[in-house]
Design a protein around this motif. Structure first.
Motif, mmCIF file in Angstrom:
data_model
loop_
_atom_site.group_PDB
_atom_site.id
_atom_site.type_symbol
_atom_site.label_atom_id
_atom_site.label_comp_id
_atom_site.label_asym_id
_atom_site.label_seq_id
_atom_site.Cartn_x
_atom_site.Cartn_y
_atom_site.Cartn_z
ATOM 1 N N PRO B 58 -2.820 -38.145 -109.560
ATOM 2 C CA PRO B 58 -2.365 -36.793 -109.190
ATOM 3 C C PRO B 58 -3.497 -35.788 -109.034
ATOM 4 O O PRO B 58 -3.573 -34.824 -109.775
ATOM 5 C CB PRO B 58 -1.428 -36.422 -110.334
ATOM 6 C CG PRO B 58 -1.926 -37.199 -111.478
ATOM 7 C CD PRO B 58 -2.491 -38.464 -110.934
ATOM 8 N N ILE B 59 -4.386 -36.025 -108.087
ATOM 9 C CA ILE B 59 -5.474 -35.082 -107.826
ATOM 10 C C ILE B 59 -5.537 -34.825 -106.326
ATOM 11 O O ILE B 59 -5.644 -35.757 -105.537
ATOM 12 C CB ILE B 59 -6.819 -35.636 -108.332
ATOM 13 C CG1 ILE B 59 -6.797 -35.719 -109.851
ATOM 14 C CG2 ILE B 59 -7.958 -34.752 -107.887
ATOM 15 C CD1 ILE B 59 -7.901 -36.498 -110.427
ATOM 16 N N ILE B 60 -5.429 -33.542 -105.965
ATOM 17 C CA ILE B 60 -5.431 -33.196 -104.546
ATOM 18 C C ILE B 60 -6.864 -33.176 -104.030
ATOM 19 O O ILE B 60 -7.748 -32.573 -104.661
ATOM 20 C CB ILE B 60 -4.758 -31.825 -104.340
ATOM 21 C CG1 ILE B 60 -3.280 -31.956 -104.660
ATOM 22 C CG2 ILE B 60 -4.963 -31.327 -102.944
ATOM 23 C CD1 ILE B 60 -2.621 -30.642 -104.902
ATOM 24 N N SER B 61 -7.122 -33.872 -102.937
ATOM 25 C CA SER B 61 -8.476 -33.924 -102.401
ATOM 26 C C SER B 61 -8.379 -33.960 -100.881
ATOM 27 O O SER B 61 -7.317 -33.727 -100.311
ATOM 28 C CB SER B 61 -9.208 -35.156 -102.931
ATOM 29 O OG SER B 61 -8.506 -36.309 -102.552
ATOM 30 N N GLU B 62 -9.516 -34.286 -100.232
ATOM 31 C CA GLU B 62 -9.486 -34.297 -98.770
ATOM 32 C C GLU B 62 -8.511 -35.335 -98.224
ATOM 33 O O GLU B 62 -7.867 -35.134 -97.209
ATOM 34 C CB GLU B 62 -10.893 -34.584 -98.224
ATOM 35 C CG GLU B 62 -11.781 -33.365 -98.274
ATOM 36 C CD GLU B 62 -13.185 -33.703 -98.731
ATOM 37 O OE1 GLU B 62 -13.581 -34.878 -98.618
ATOM 38 O OE2 GLU B 62 -13.870 -32.809 -99.224
ATOM 39 N N GLY B 63 -8.420 -36.477 -98.960
ATOM 40 C CA GLY B 63 -7.547 -37.540 -98.476
ATOM 41 C C GLY B 63 -6.085 -37.319 -98.801
ATOM 42 O O GLY B 63 -5.225 -38.087 -98.376
ATOM 43 N N LEU B 64 -5.800 -36.294 -99.604
ATOM 44 C CA LEU B 64 -4.431 -36.106 -100.071
ATOM 45 C C LEU B 64 -4.079 -34.628 -99.967
ATOM 46 O O LEU B 64 -4.461 -33.822 -100.808
ATOM 47 C CB LEU B 64 -4.312 -36.598 -101.525
ATOM 48 C CG LEU B 64 -2.983 -36.376 -102.219
ATOM 49 C CD1 LEU B 64 -1.929 -37.252 -101.595
ATOM 50 C CD2 LEU B 64 -3.100 -36.694 -103.683
ATOM 51 N N ALA B 65 -3.373 -34.266 -98.915
ATOM 52 C CA ALA B 65 -3.022 -32.862 -98.733
ATOM 53 C C ALA B 65 -1.920 -32.465 -99.703
ATOM 54 O O ALA B 65 -1.134 -33.302 -100.146
ATOM 55 C CB ALA B 65 -2.551 -32.634 -97.297
ATOM 56 N N ALA B 66 -1.897 -31.167 -100.044
ATOM 57 C CA ALA B 66 -0.937 -30.697 -101.032
ATOM 58 C C ALA B 66 0.506 -30.903 -100.565
ATOM 59 O O ALA B 66 1.402 -31.138 -101.370
ATOM 60 C CB ALA B 66 -1.181 -29.225 -101.330
ATOM 61 N N SER B 67 0.723 -30.848 -99.247
ATOM 62 C CA SER B 67 2.108 -30.945 -98.768
ATOM 63 C C SER B 67 2.644 -32.368 -98.866
ATOM 64 O O SER B 67 3.844 -32.576 -98.985
ATOM 65 C CB SER B 67 2.173 -30.468 -97.314
ATOM 66 O OG SER B 67 1.162 -31.128 -96.572
ATOM 67 N N ASP B 68 1.714 -33.370 -98.841
ATOM 68 C CA ASP B 68 2.172 -34.761 -98.944
ATOM 69 C C ASP B 68 2.313 -35.212 -100.393
ATOM 70 O O ASP B 68 2.806 -36.316 -100.651
ATOM 71 C CB ASP B 68 1.169 -35.699 -98.264
ATOM 72 C CG ASP B 68 1.014 -35.367 -96.802
ATOM 73 O OD1 ASP B 68 1.947 -34.776 -96.259
ATOM 74 O OD2 ASP B 68 -0.036 -35.695 -96.229
ATOM 75 N N ALA B 69 1.841 -34.386 -101.328
ATOM 76 C CA ALA B 69 1.709 -34.839 -102.717
ATOM 77 C C ALA B 69 2.982 -35.448 -103.297
ATOM 78 O O ALA B 69 2.913 -36.519 -103.902
ATOM 79 C CB ALA B 69 1.199 -33.703 -103.586
ATOM 80 N N PRO B 70 4.181 -34.821 -103.113
ATOM 81 C CA PRO B 70 5.358 -35.369 -103.808
ATOM 82 C C PRO B 70 5.659 -36.814 -103.439
ATOM 83 O O PRO B 70 6.267 -37.527 -104.240
ATOM 84 C CB PRO B 70 6.487 -34.443 -103.349
ATOM 85 C CG PRO B 70 5.817 -33.180 -103.040
ATOM 86 C CD PRO B 70 4.495 -33.551 -102.472
ATOM 87 N N SER B 71 5.253 -37.274 -102.256
ATOM 88 C CA SER B 71 5.584 -38.647 -101.903
ATOM 89 C C SER B 71 4.423 -39.607 -102.137
ATOM 90 O O SER B 71 4.539 -40.793 -101.873
ATOM 91 C CB SER B 71 6.010 -38.719 -100.441
ATOM 92 O OG SER B 71 4.957 -38.242 -99.638
ATOM 93 N N LEU B 72 3.272 -39.085 -102.620
ATOM 94 C CA LEU B 72 2.097 -39.956 -102.736
ATOM 95 C C LEU B 72 1.535 -40.086 -104.146
ATOM 96 O O LEU B 72 0.762 -40.995 -104.408
ATOM 97 C CB LEU B 72 0.978 -39.453 -101.813
ATOM 98 C CG LEU B 72 1.175 -39.748 -100.335
ATOM 99 C CD1 LEU B 72 0.047 -39.128 -99.528
ATOM 100 C CD2 LEU B 72 1.215 -41.244 -100.085
#
Lengths: 84, 120, 240
Positions: B58-72
Motif C-alpha cells: 500500500p504505497i502510492i508511487s509512479e507505478g501506482l496512481a492514487a485513483s487505481d489504489a483500491p483495486s491494486l
C-alpha cells in the motif's frame, strides 16, 4: 509458482524453529530460535507485500527482543555462578 | 491454495506451539520465549487476514496512481494495527523479563518446581 | 496426571477452534468498507504516499498516542523495578576487541543517520517512527557492546523523550484548533504526493514518534544493561 514454494519453505522453517524454541532445554538455543522465528516471519511479511511490518518485525521482534533476553540470561547466569 | 491461507495456517500453528510451551515448560525464561512465539503467530494471522492475491504494497508511487489504489493494493488497516502490536509486544516482553529478574532475586532460581509459591 | 489431561484437552480445544476458523476463512477479493475508503482517499485527504503511515498517524492517531504512552509507562516501570543499589560493585567486563571498538566508532553515526532517514521519509517509503526509533536504539546496542562501561546520559534521554511527547500532544491539539479534529494532519498544506515536504503534519509527528520510541527503547536497554553484575535494590515495605 516459485514464490509459493519459497513461501511454504520459509513457513515450515519458522514452524520448525518455533518447535525448537519451545522444546530445547538449552536456554541459549531457545532464545536464538525465537529470534529466528521473528526473522523468518519478517520475510513472510515481505512476501505478503507488507514492507512496513517486515521492517518493524526485523528491527524490533528479532533483534532488540533477543538482546533483552540475553541481558537477562547473562545476569541470571552470573548470579548463579557467583553463588556456587 | 494461495499465500494468504498458508500464512494464516502457519500463524495458527505458531500460536498452538507457543500455547503448548506456555502450559508445559517449567523454566520462566522458556515460558516468556513461548509467549513471544504466540505474539509472532498472532501478528502473522493478522497480516494474512489483510493479504489479497496478486496485489501490491500500500504505497502510492509512479507505478501506482492514487485513483487505481483500491483495486491494486492489499488491505493497509491490519498492517497498521500489527505495527503498533509489535512495539507493544516488545514492551510486554521486557516487563515480563523484569518480573523474572525480580523473582530470581528473591528465590535464586527460575525453575517453577523449586519455587514454593508458583507450584501448581 | 489431571494436569497433563487438562493441558491436552485445552490444546485440542484451541486446535479445533482454530481449525474451524481456518476452514471458514476465504481470501477476500475486494477491500472492505473502511479499507477501500483509506485506499481511495488517503492521497487526497492527507497527501501521504504510504497508506500505512497515514493510517497510523492520522486516521488512527489516537491509537498511536496511546501506544507510545504504554511504551513510556513500561520504560518507567522498569526503571523503578530494576533500581540498583547505590554502592556500586566492582564491575568486571571482558575487554571488547579492537575491531569492535573501531568499527563502532565508525558505524554509530551512520546508523543514527539511517534511523533519522527512515523516520523522516515515513510518509514516502516503507518505514516510519517505530522502525527509525528501533534503529536508533540499535545504535546504542552497538555502543554498549563495544564499550560496556559506557554510561548512558539518562538526563538527555528523558529531556528528549518528554519534550517530544509534549510536542506530539501539542501538534494534536493544533489540529483541534486549525483542522478538523484532534491529530488531524491538515494543519499544514498537504502538498504534492511523493514530495518530502508534503502530507501536512505527518512527517513532523512521525519524527516526534521516532525520537520518543528511540529514547524509550534506549532507556529500556540501558536499564537492562545497568543491572549486569549489580545487586537490585530491596523492595521497601510491600507484601512479601
Amino acid at each position: 509458482m516459485i514464490e509459493s514454494i519459497l513461501f511454504i519453505v520459509l513457513a515450515l522453517l519458522a514452524l520448525a524453529s518455533a518447535v525448537v524454541a519451545v522444546i530445547s532445554k538449552n536456554l541459549v538455543t531457545s532464545i536464538i530460535s525465537a529470534g529466528l522465528v521473528s526473522l523468518l516471519a519478517s520475510l513472510l511479511y515481505l512476501l505478503m507485500s507488507a514492507p512496513d511490518v517486515a521492517m518493524t518485525e526485523a528491527a524490533i521482534g528479532s533483534s532488540l527482543a533477543t538482546i533483552i533476553f540475553f541481558y537477562v540470561l547473562n545476569r541470571i547466569r552470573a548470579k548463579e555462578d557467583s553463588r556456587d | 491454495m494461495n499465500i494468504g491461507s498458508i500464512a494464516m495456517g502457519a500463524g495458527f500453528l505458531l500460536v498452538l506451539i507457543g500455547l503448548w510451551g506456555i502450559l508445559t515448560r517449567t523454566h520462566i525464561i522458556q515460558i516468556i520465549v513461548s509467549f513471544s512465539v504466540v505474539d509472532t503467530g498472532v501478528h502473522l494471522i493478522m497480516v494474512a487476514a489483510g493479504y489479497m492475491h496478486q496485489r501490491t504494497a500500500p504505497i502510492i508511487s509512479e507505478g501506482l496512481a492514487a485513483s487505481d489504489a483500491p483495486s491494486l493494493v492489499v488491505d493497509p488497516l491490519p498492517q497498521a494495527l500489527v505495527l503498533t502490536a509489535i512495539v507493544i509486544g516488545l514492551g510486554v516482553t521486557a516487563l515480563m523479563l523484569a518480573f523474572a529478574l525480580r523473582i530470581h532475586e528473591k528465590n535464586d532460581t527460575l525453575e517453577i518446581k523449586n519455587i514454593e509459591r508458583l507450584r501448581w | 496426571m489431571i494436569r497433563t489431561f487438562g493441558i491436552i484437552l485445552t490444546l485440542i480445544g484451541v486446535a479445533f477452534l482454530f481449525f474451524s476458523l481456518f476452514l471458514e476463512y476465504e481470501t477476500p477479493l475486494e477491500l472492505s468498507g473502511s479499507a477501500s475508503y483509506y485506499a481511495a482517499s488517503t492521497a487526497e485527504d492527507t497527501g501521504s504516499a504510504n497508506l500505512v503511515s497515514a493510517i497510523v498517524v492520522t486516521y488512527r492517531g489516537l491509537d498511536t498516542l496511546g501506544e507510545v504512552t504504554i511504551l513510556f509507562l513500561t520504560s518507567s516501570i522498569m526503571s523503578y523495578m530494576l533500581k540498583t543499589k547505590k554502592a556500586r560493585n566492582q564491575r568486571t567486563f571482558r575487554e571488547s576487541s579492537e575491531l569492535l571498538r573501531t568499527a563502532s566508532a565508525l558505524l554509530v553515526p551512520f546508523i543514527i543517520l539511517l534511523g533519522v532517514f527512515i523516520f523522516v521519509h515515513g510518509h514516502l517509503s516503507p518505514g516510519g517512527g517505530f522502525q527509525g526509533g528501533a534503529v536508533l536504539a540499535s545504535a546504542l546496542v552497538l555502543l554498549l557492546v563495544a564499550d560496556p562501561l559506557y554510561t548512558v546520559q539518562s538526563r538527555i534521554l528523558s529531556v528528549i523523550e518528554s519534550s517530544s511527547g509534549f510536542l506530539y500532544v501539542l501538534l494534536g491539539l493544533s489540529g483541534l484548533l486549525f483542522g478538523a479534529g484532534f491529530l488531524d494532519s491538515r494543519v499544514l498544506p498537504t502538498g504534492r504526493v511523493g514530495e518530502l515536504f508534503s502530507a501536512g503534519l505527518i512527517p513532523l509527528i512521525y519524527i516526534l514518534i521516532g525520537l520518543k520510541v528511540g529514547t524509550e527503547l534506549s532507556n529500556l536497554l540501558s536499564v537492562f544493561h545497568s543491572v549486569q553484575g549489580q545487586d537490585l535494590m530491596e523492595d521497601e515495605g510491600g507484601a512479601r
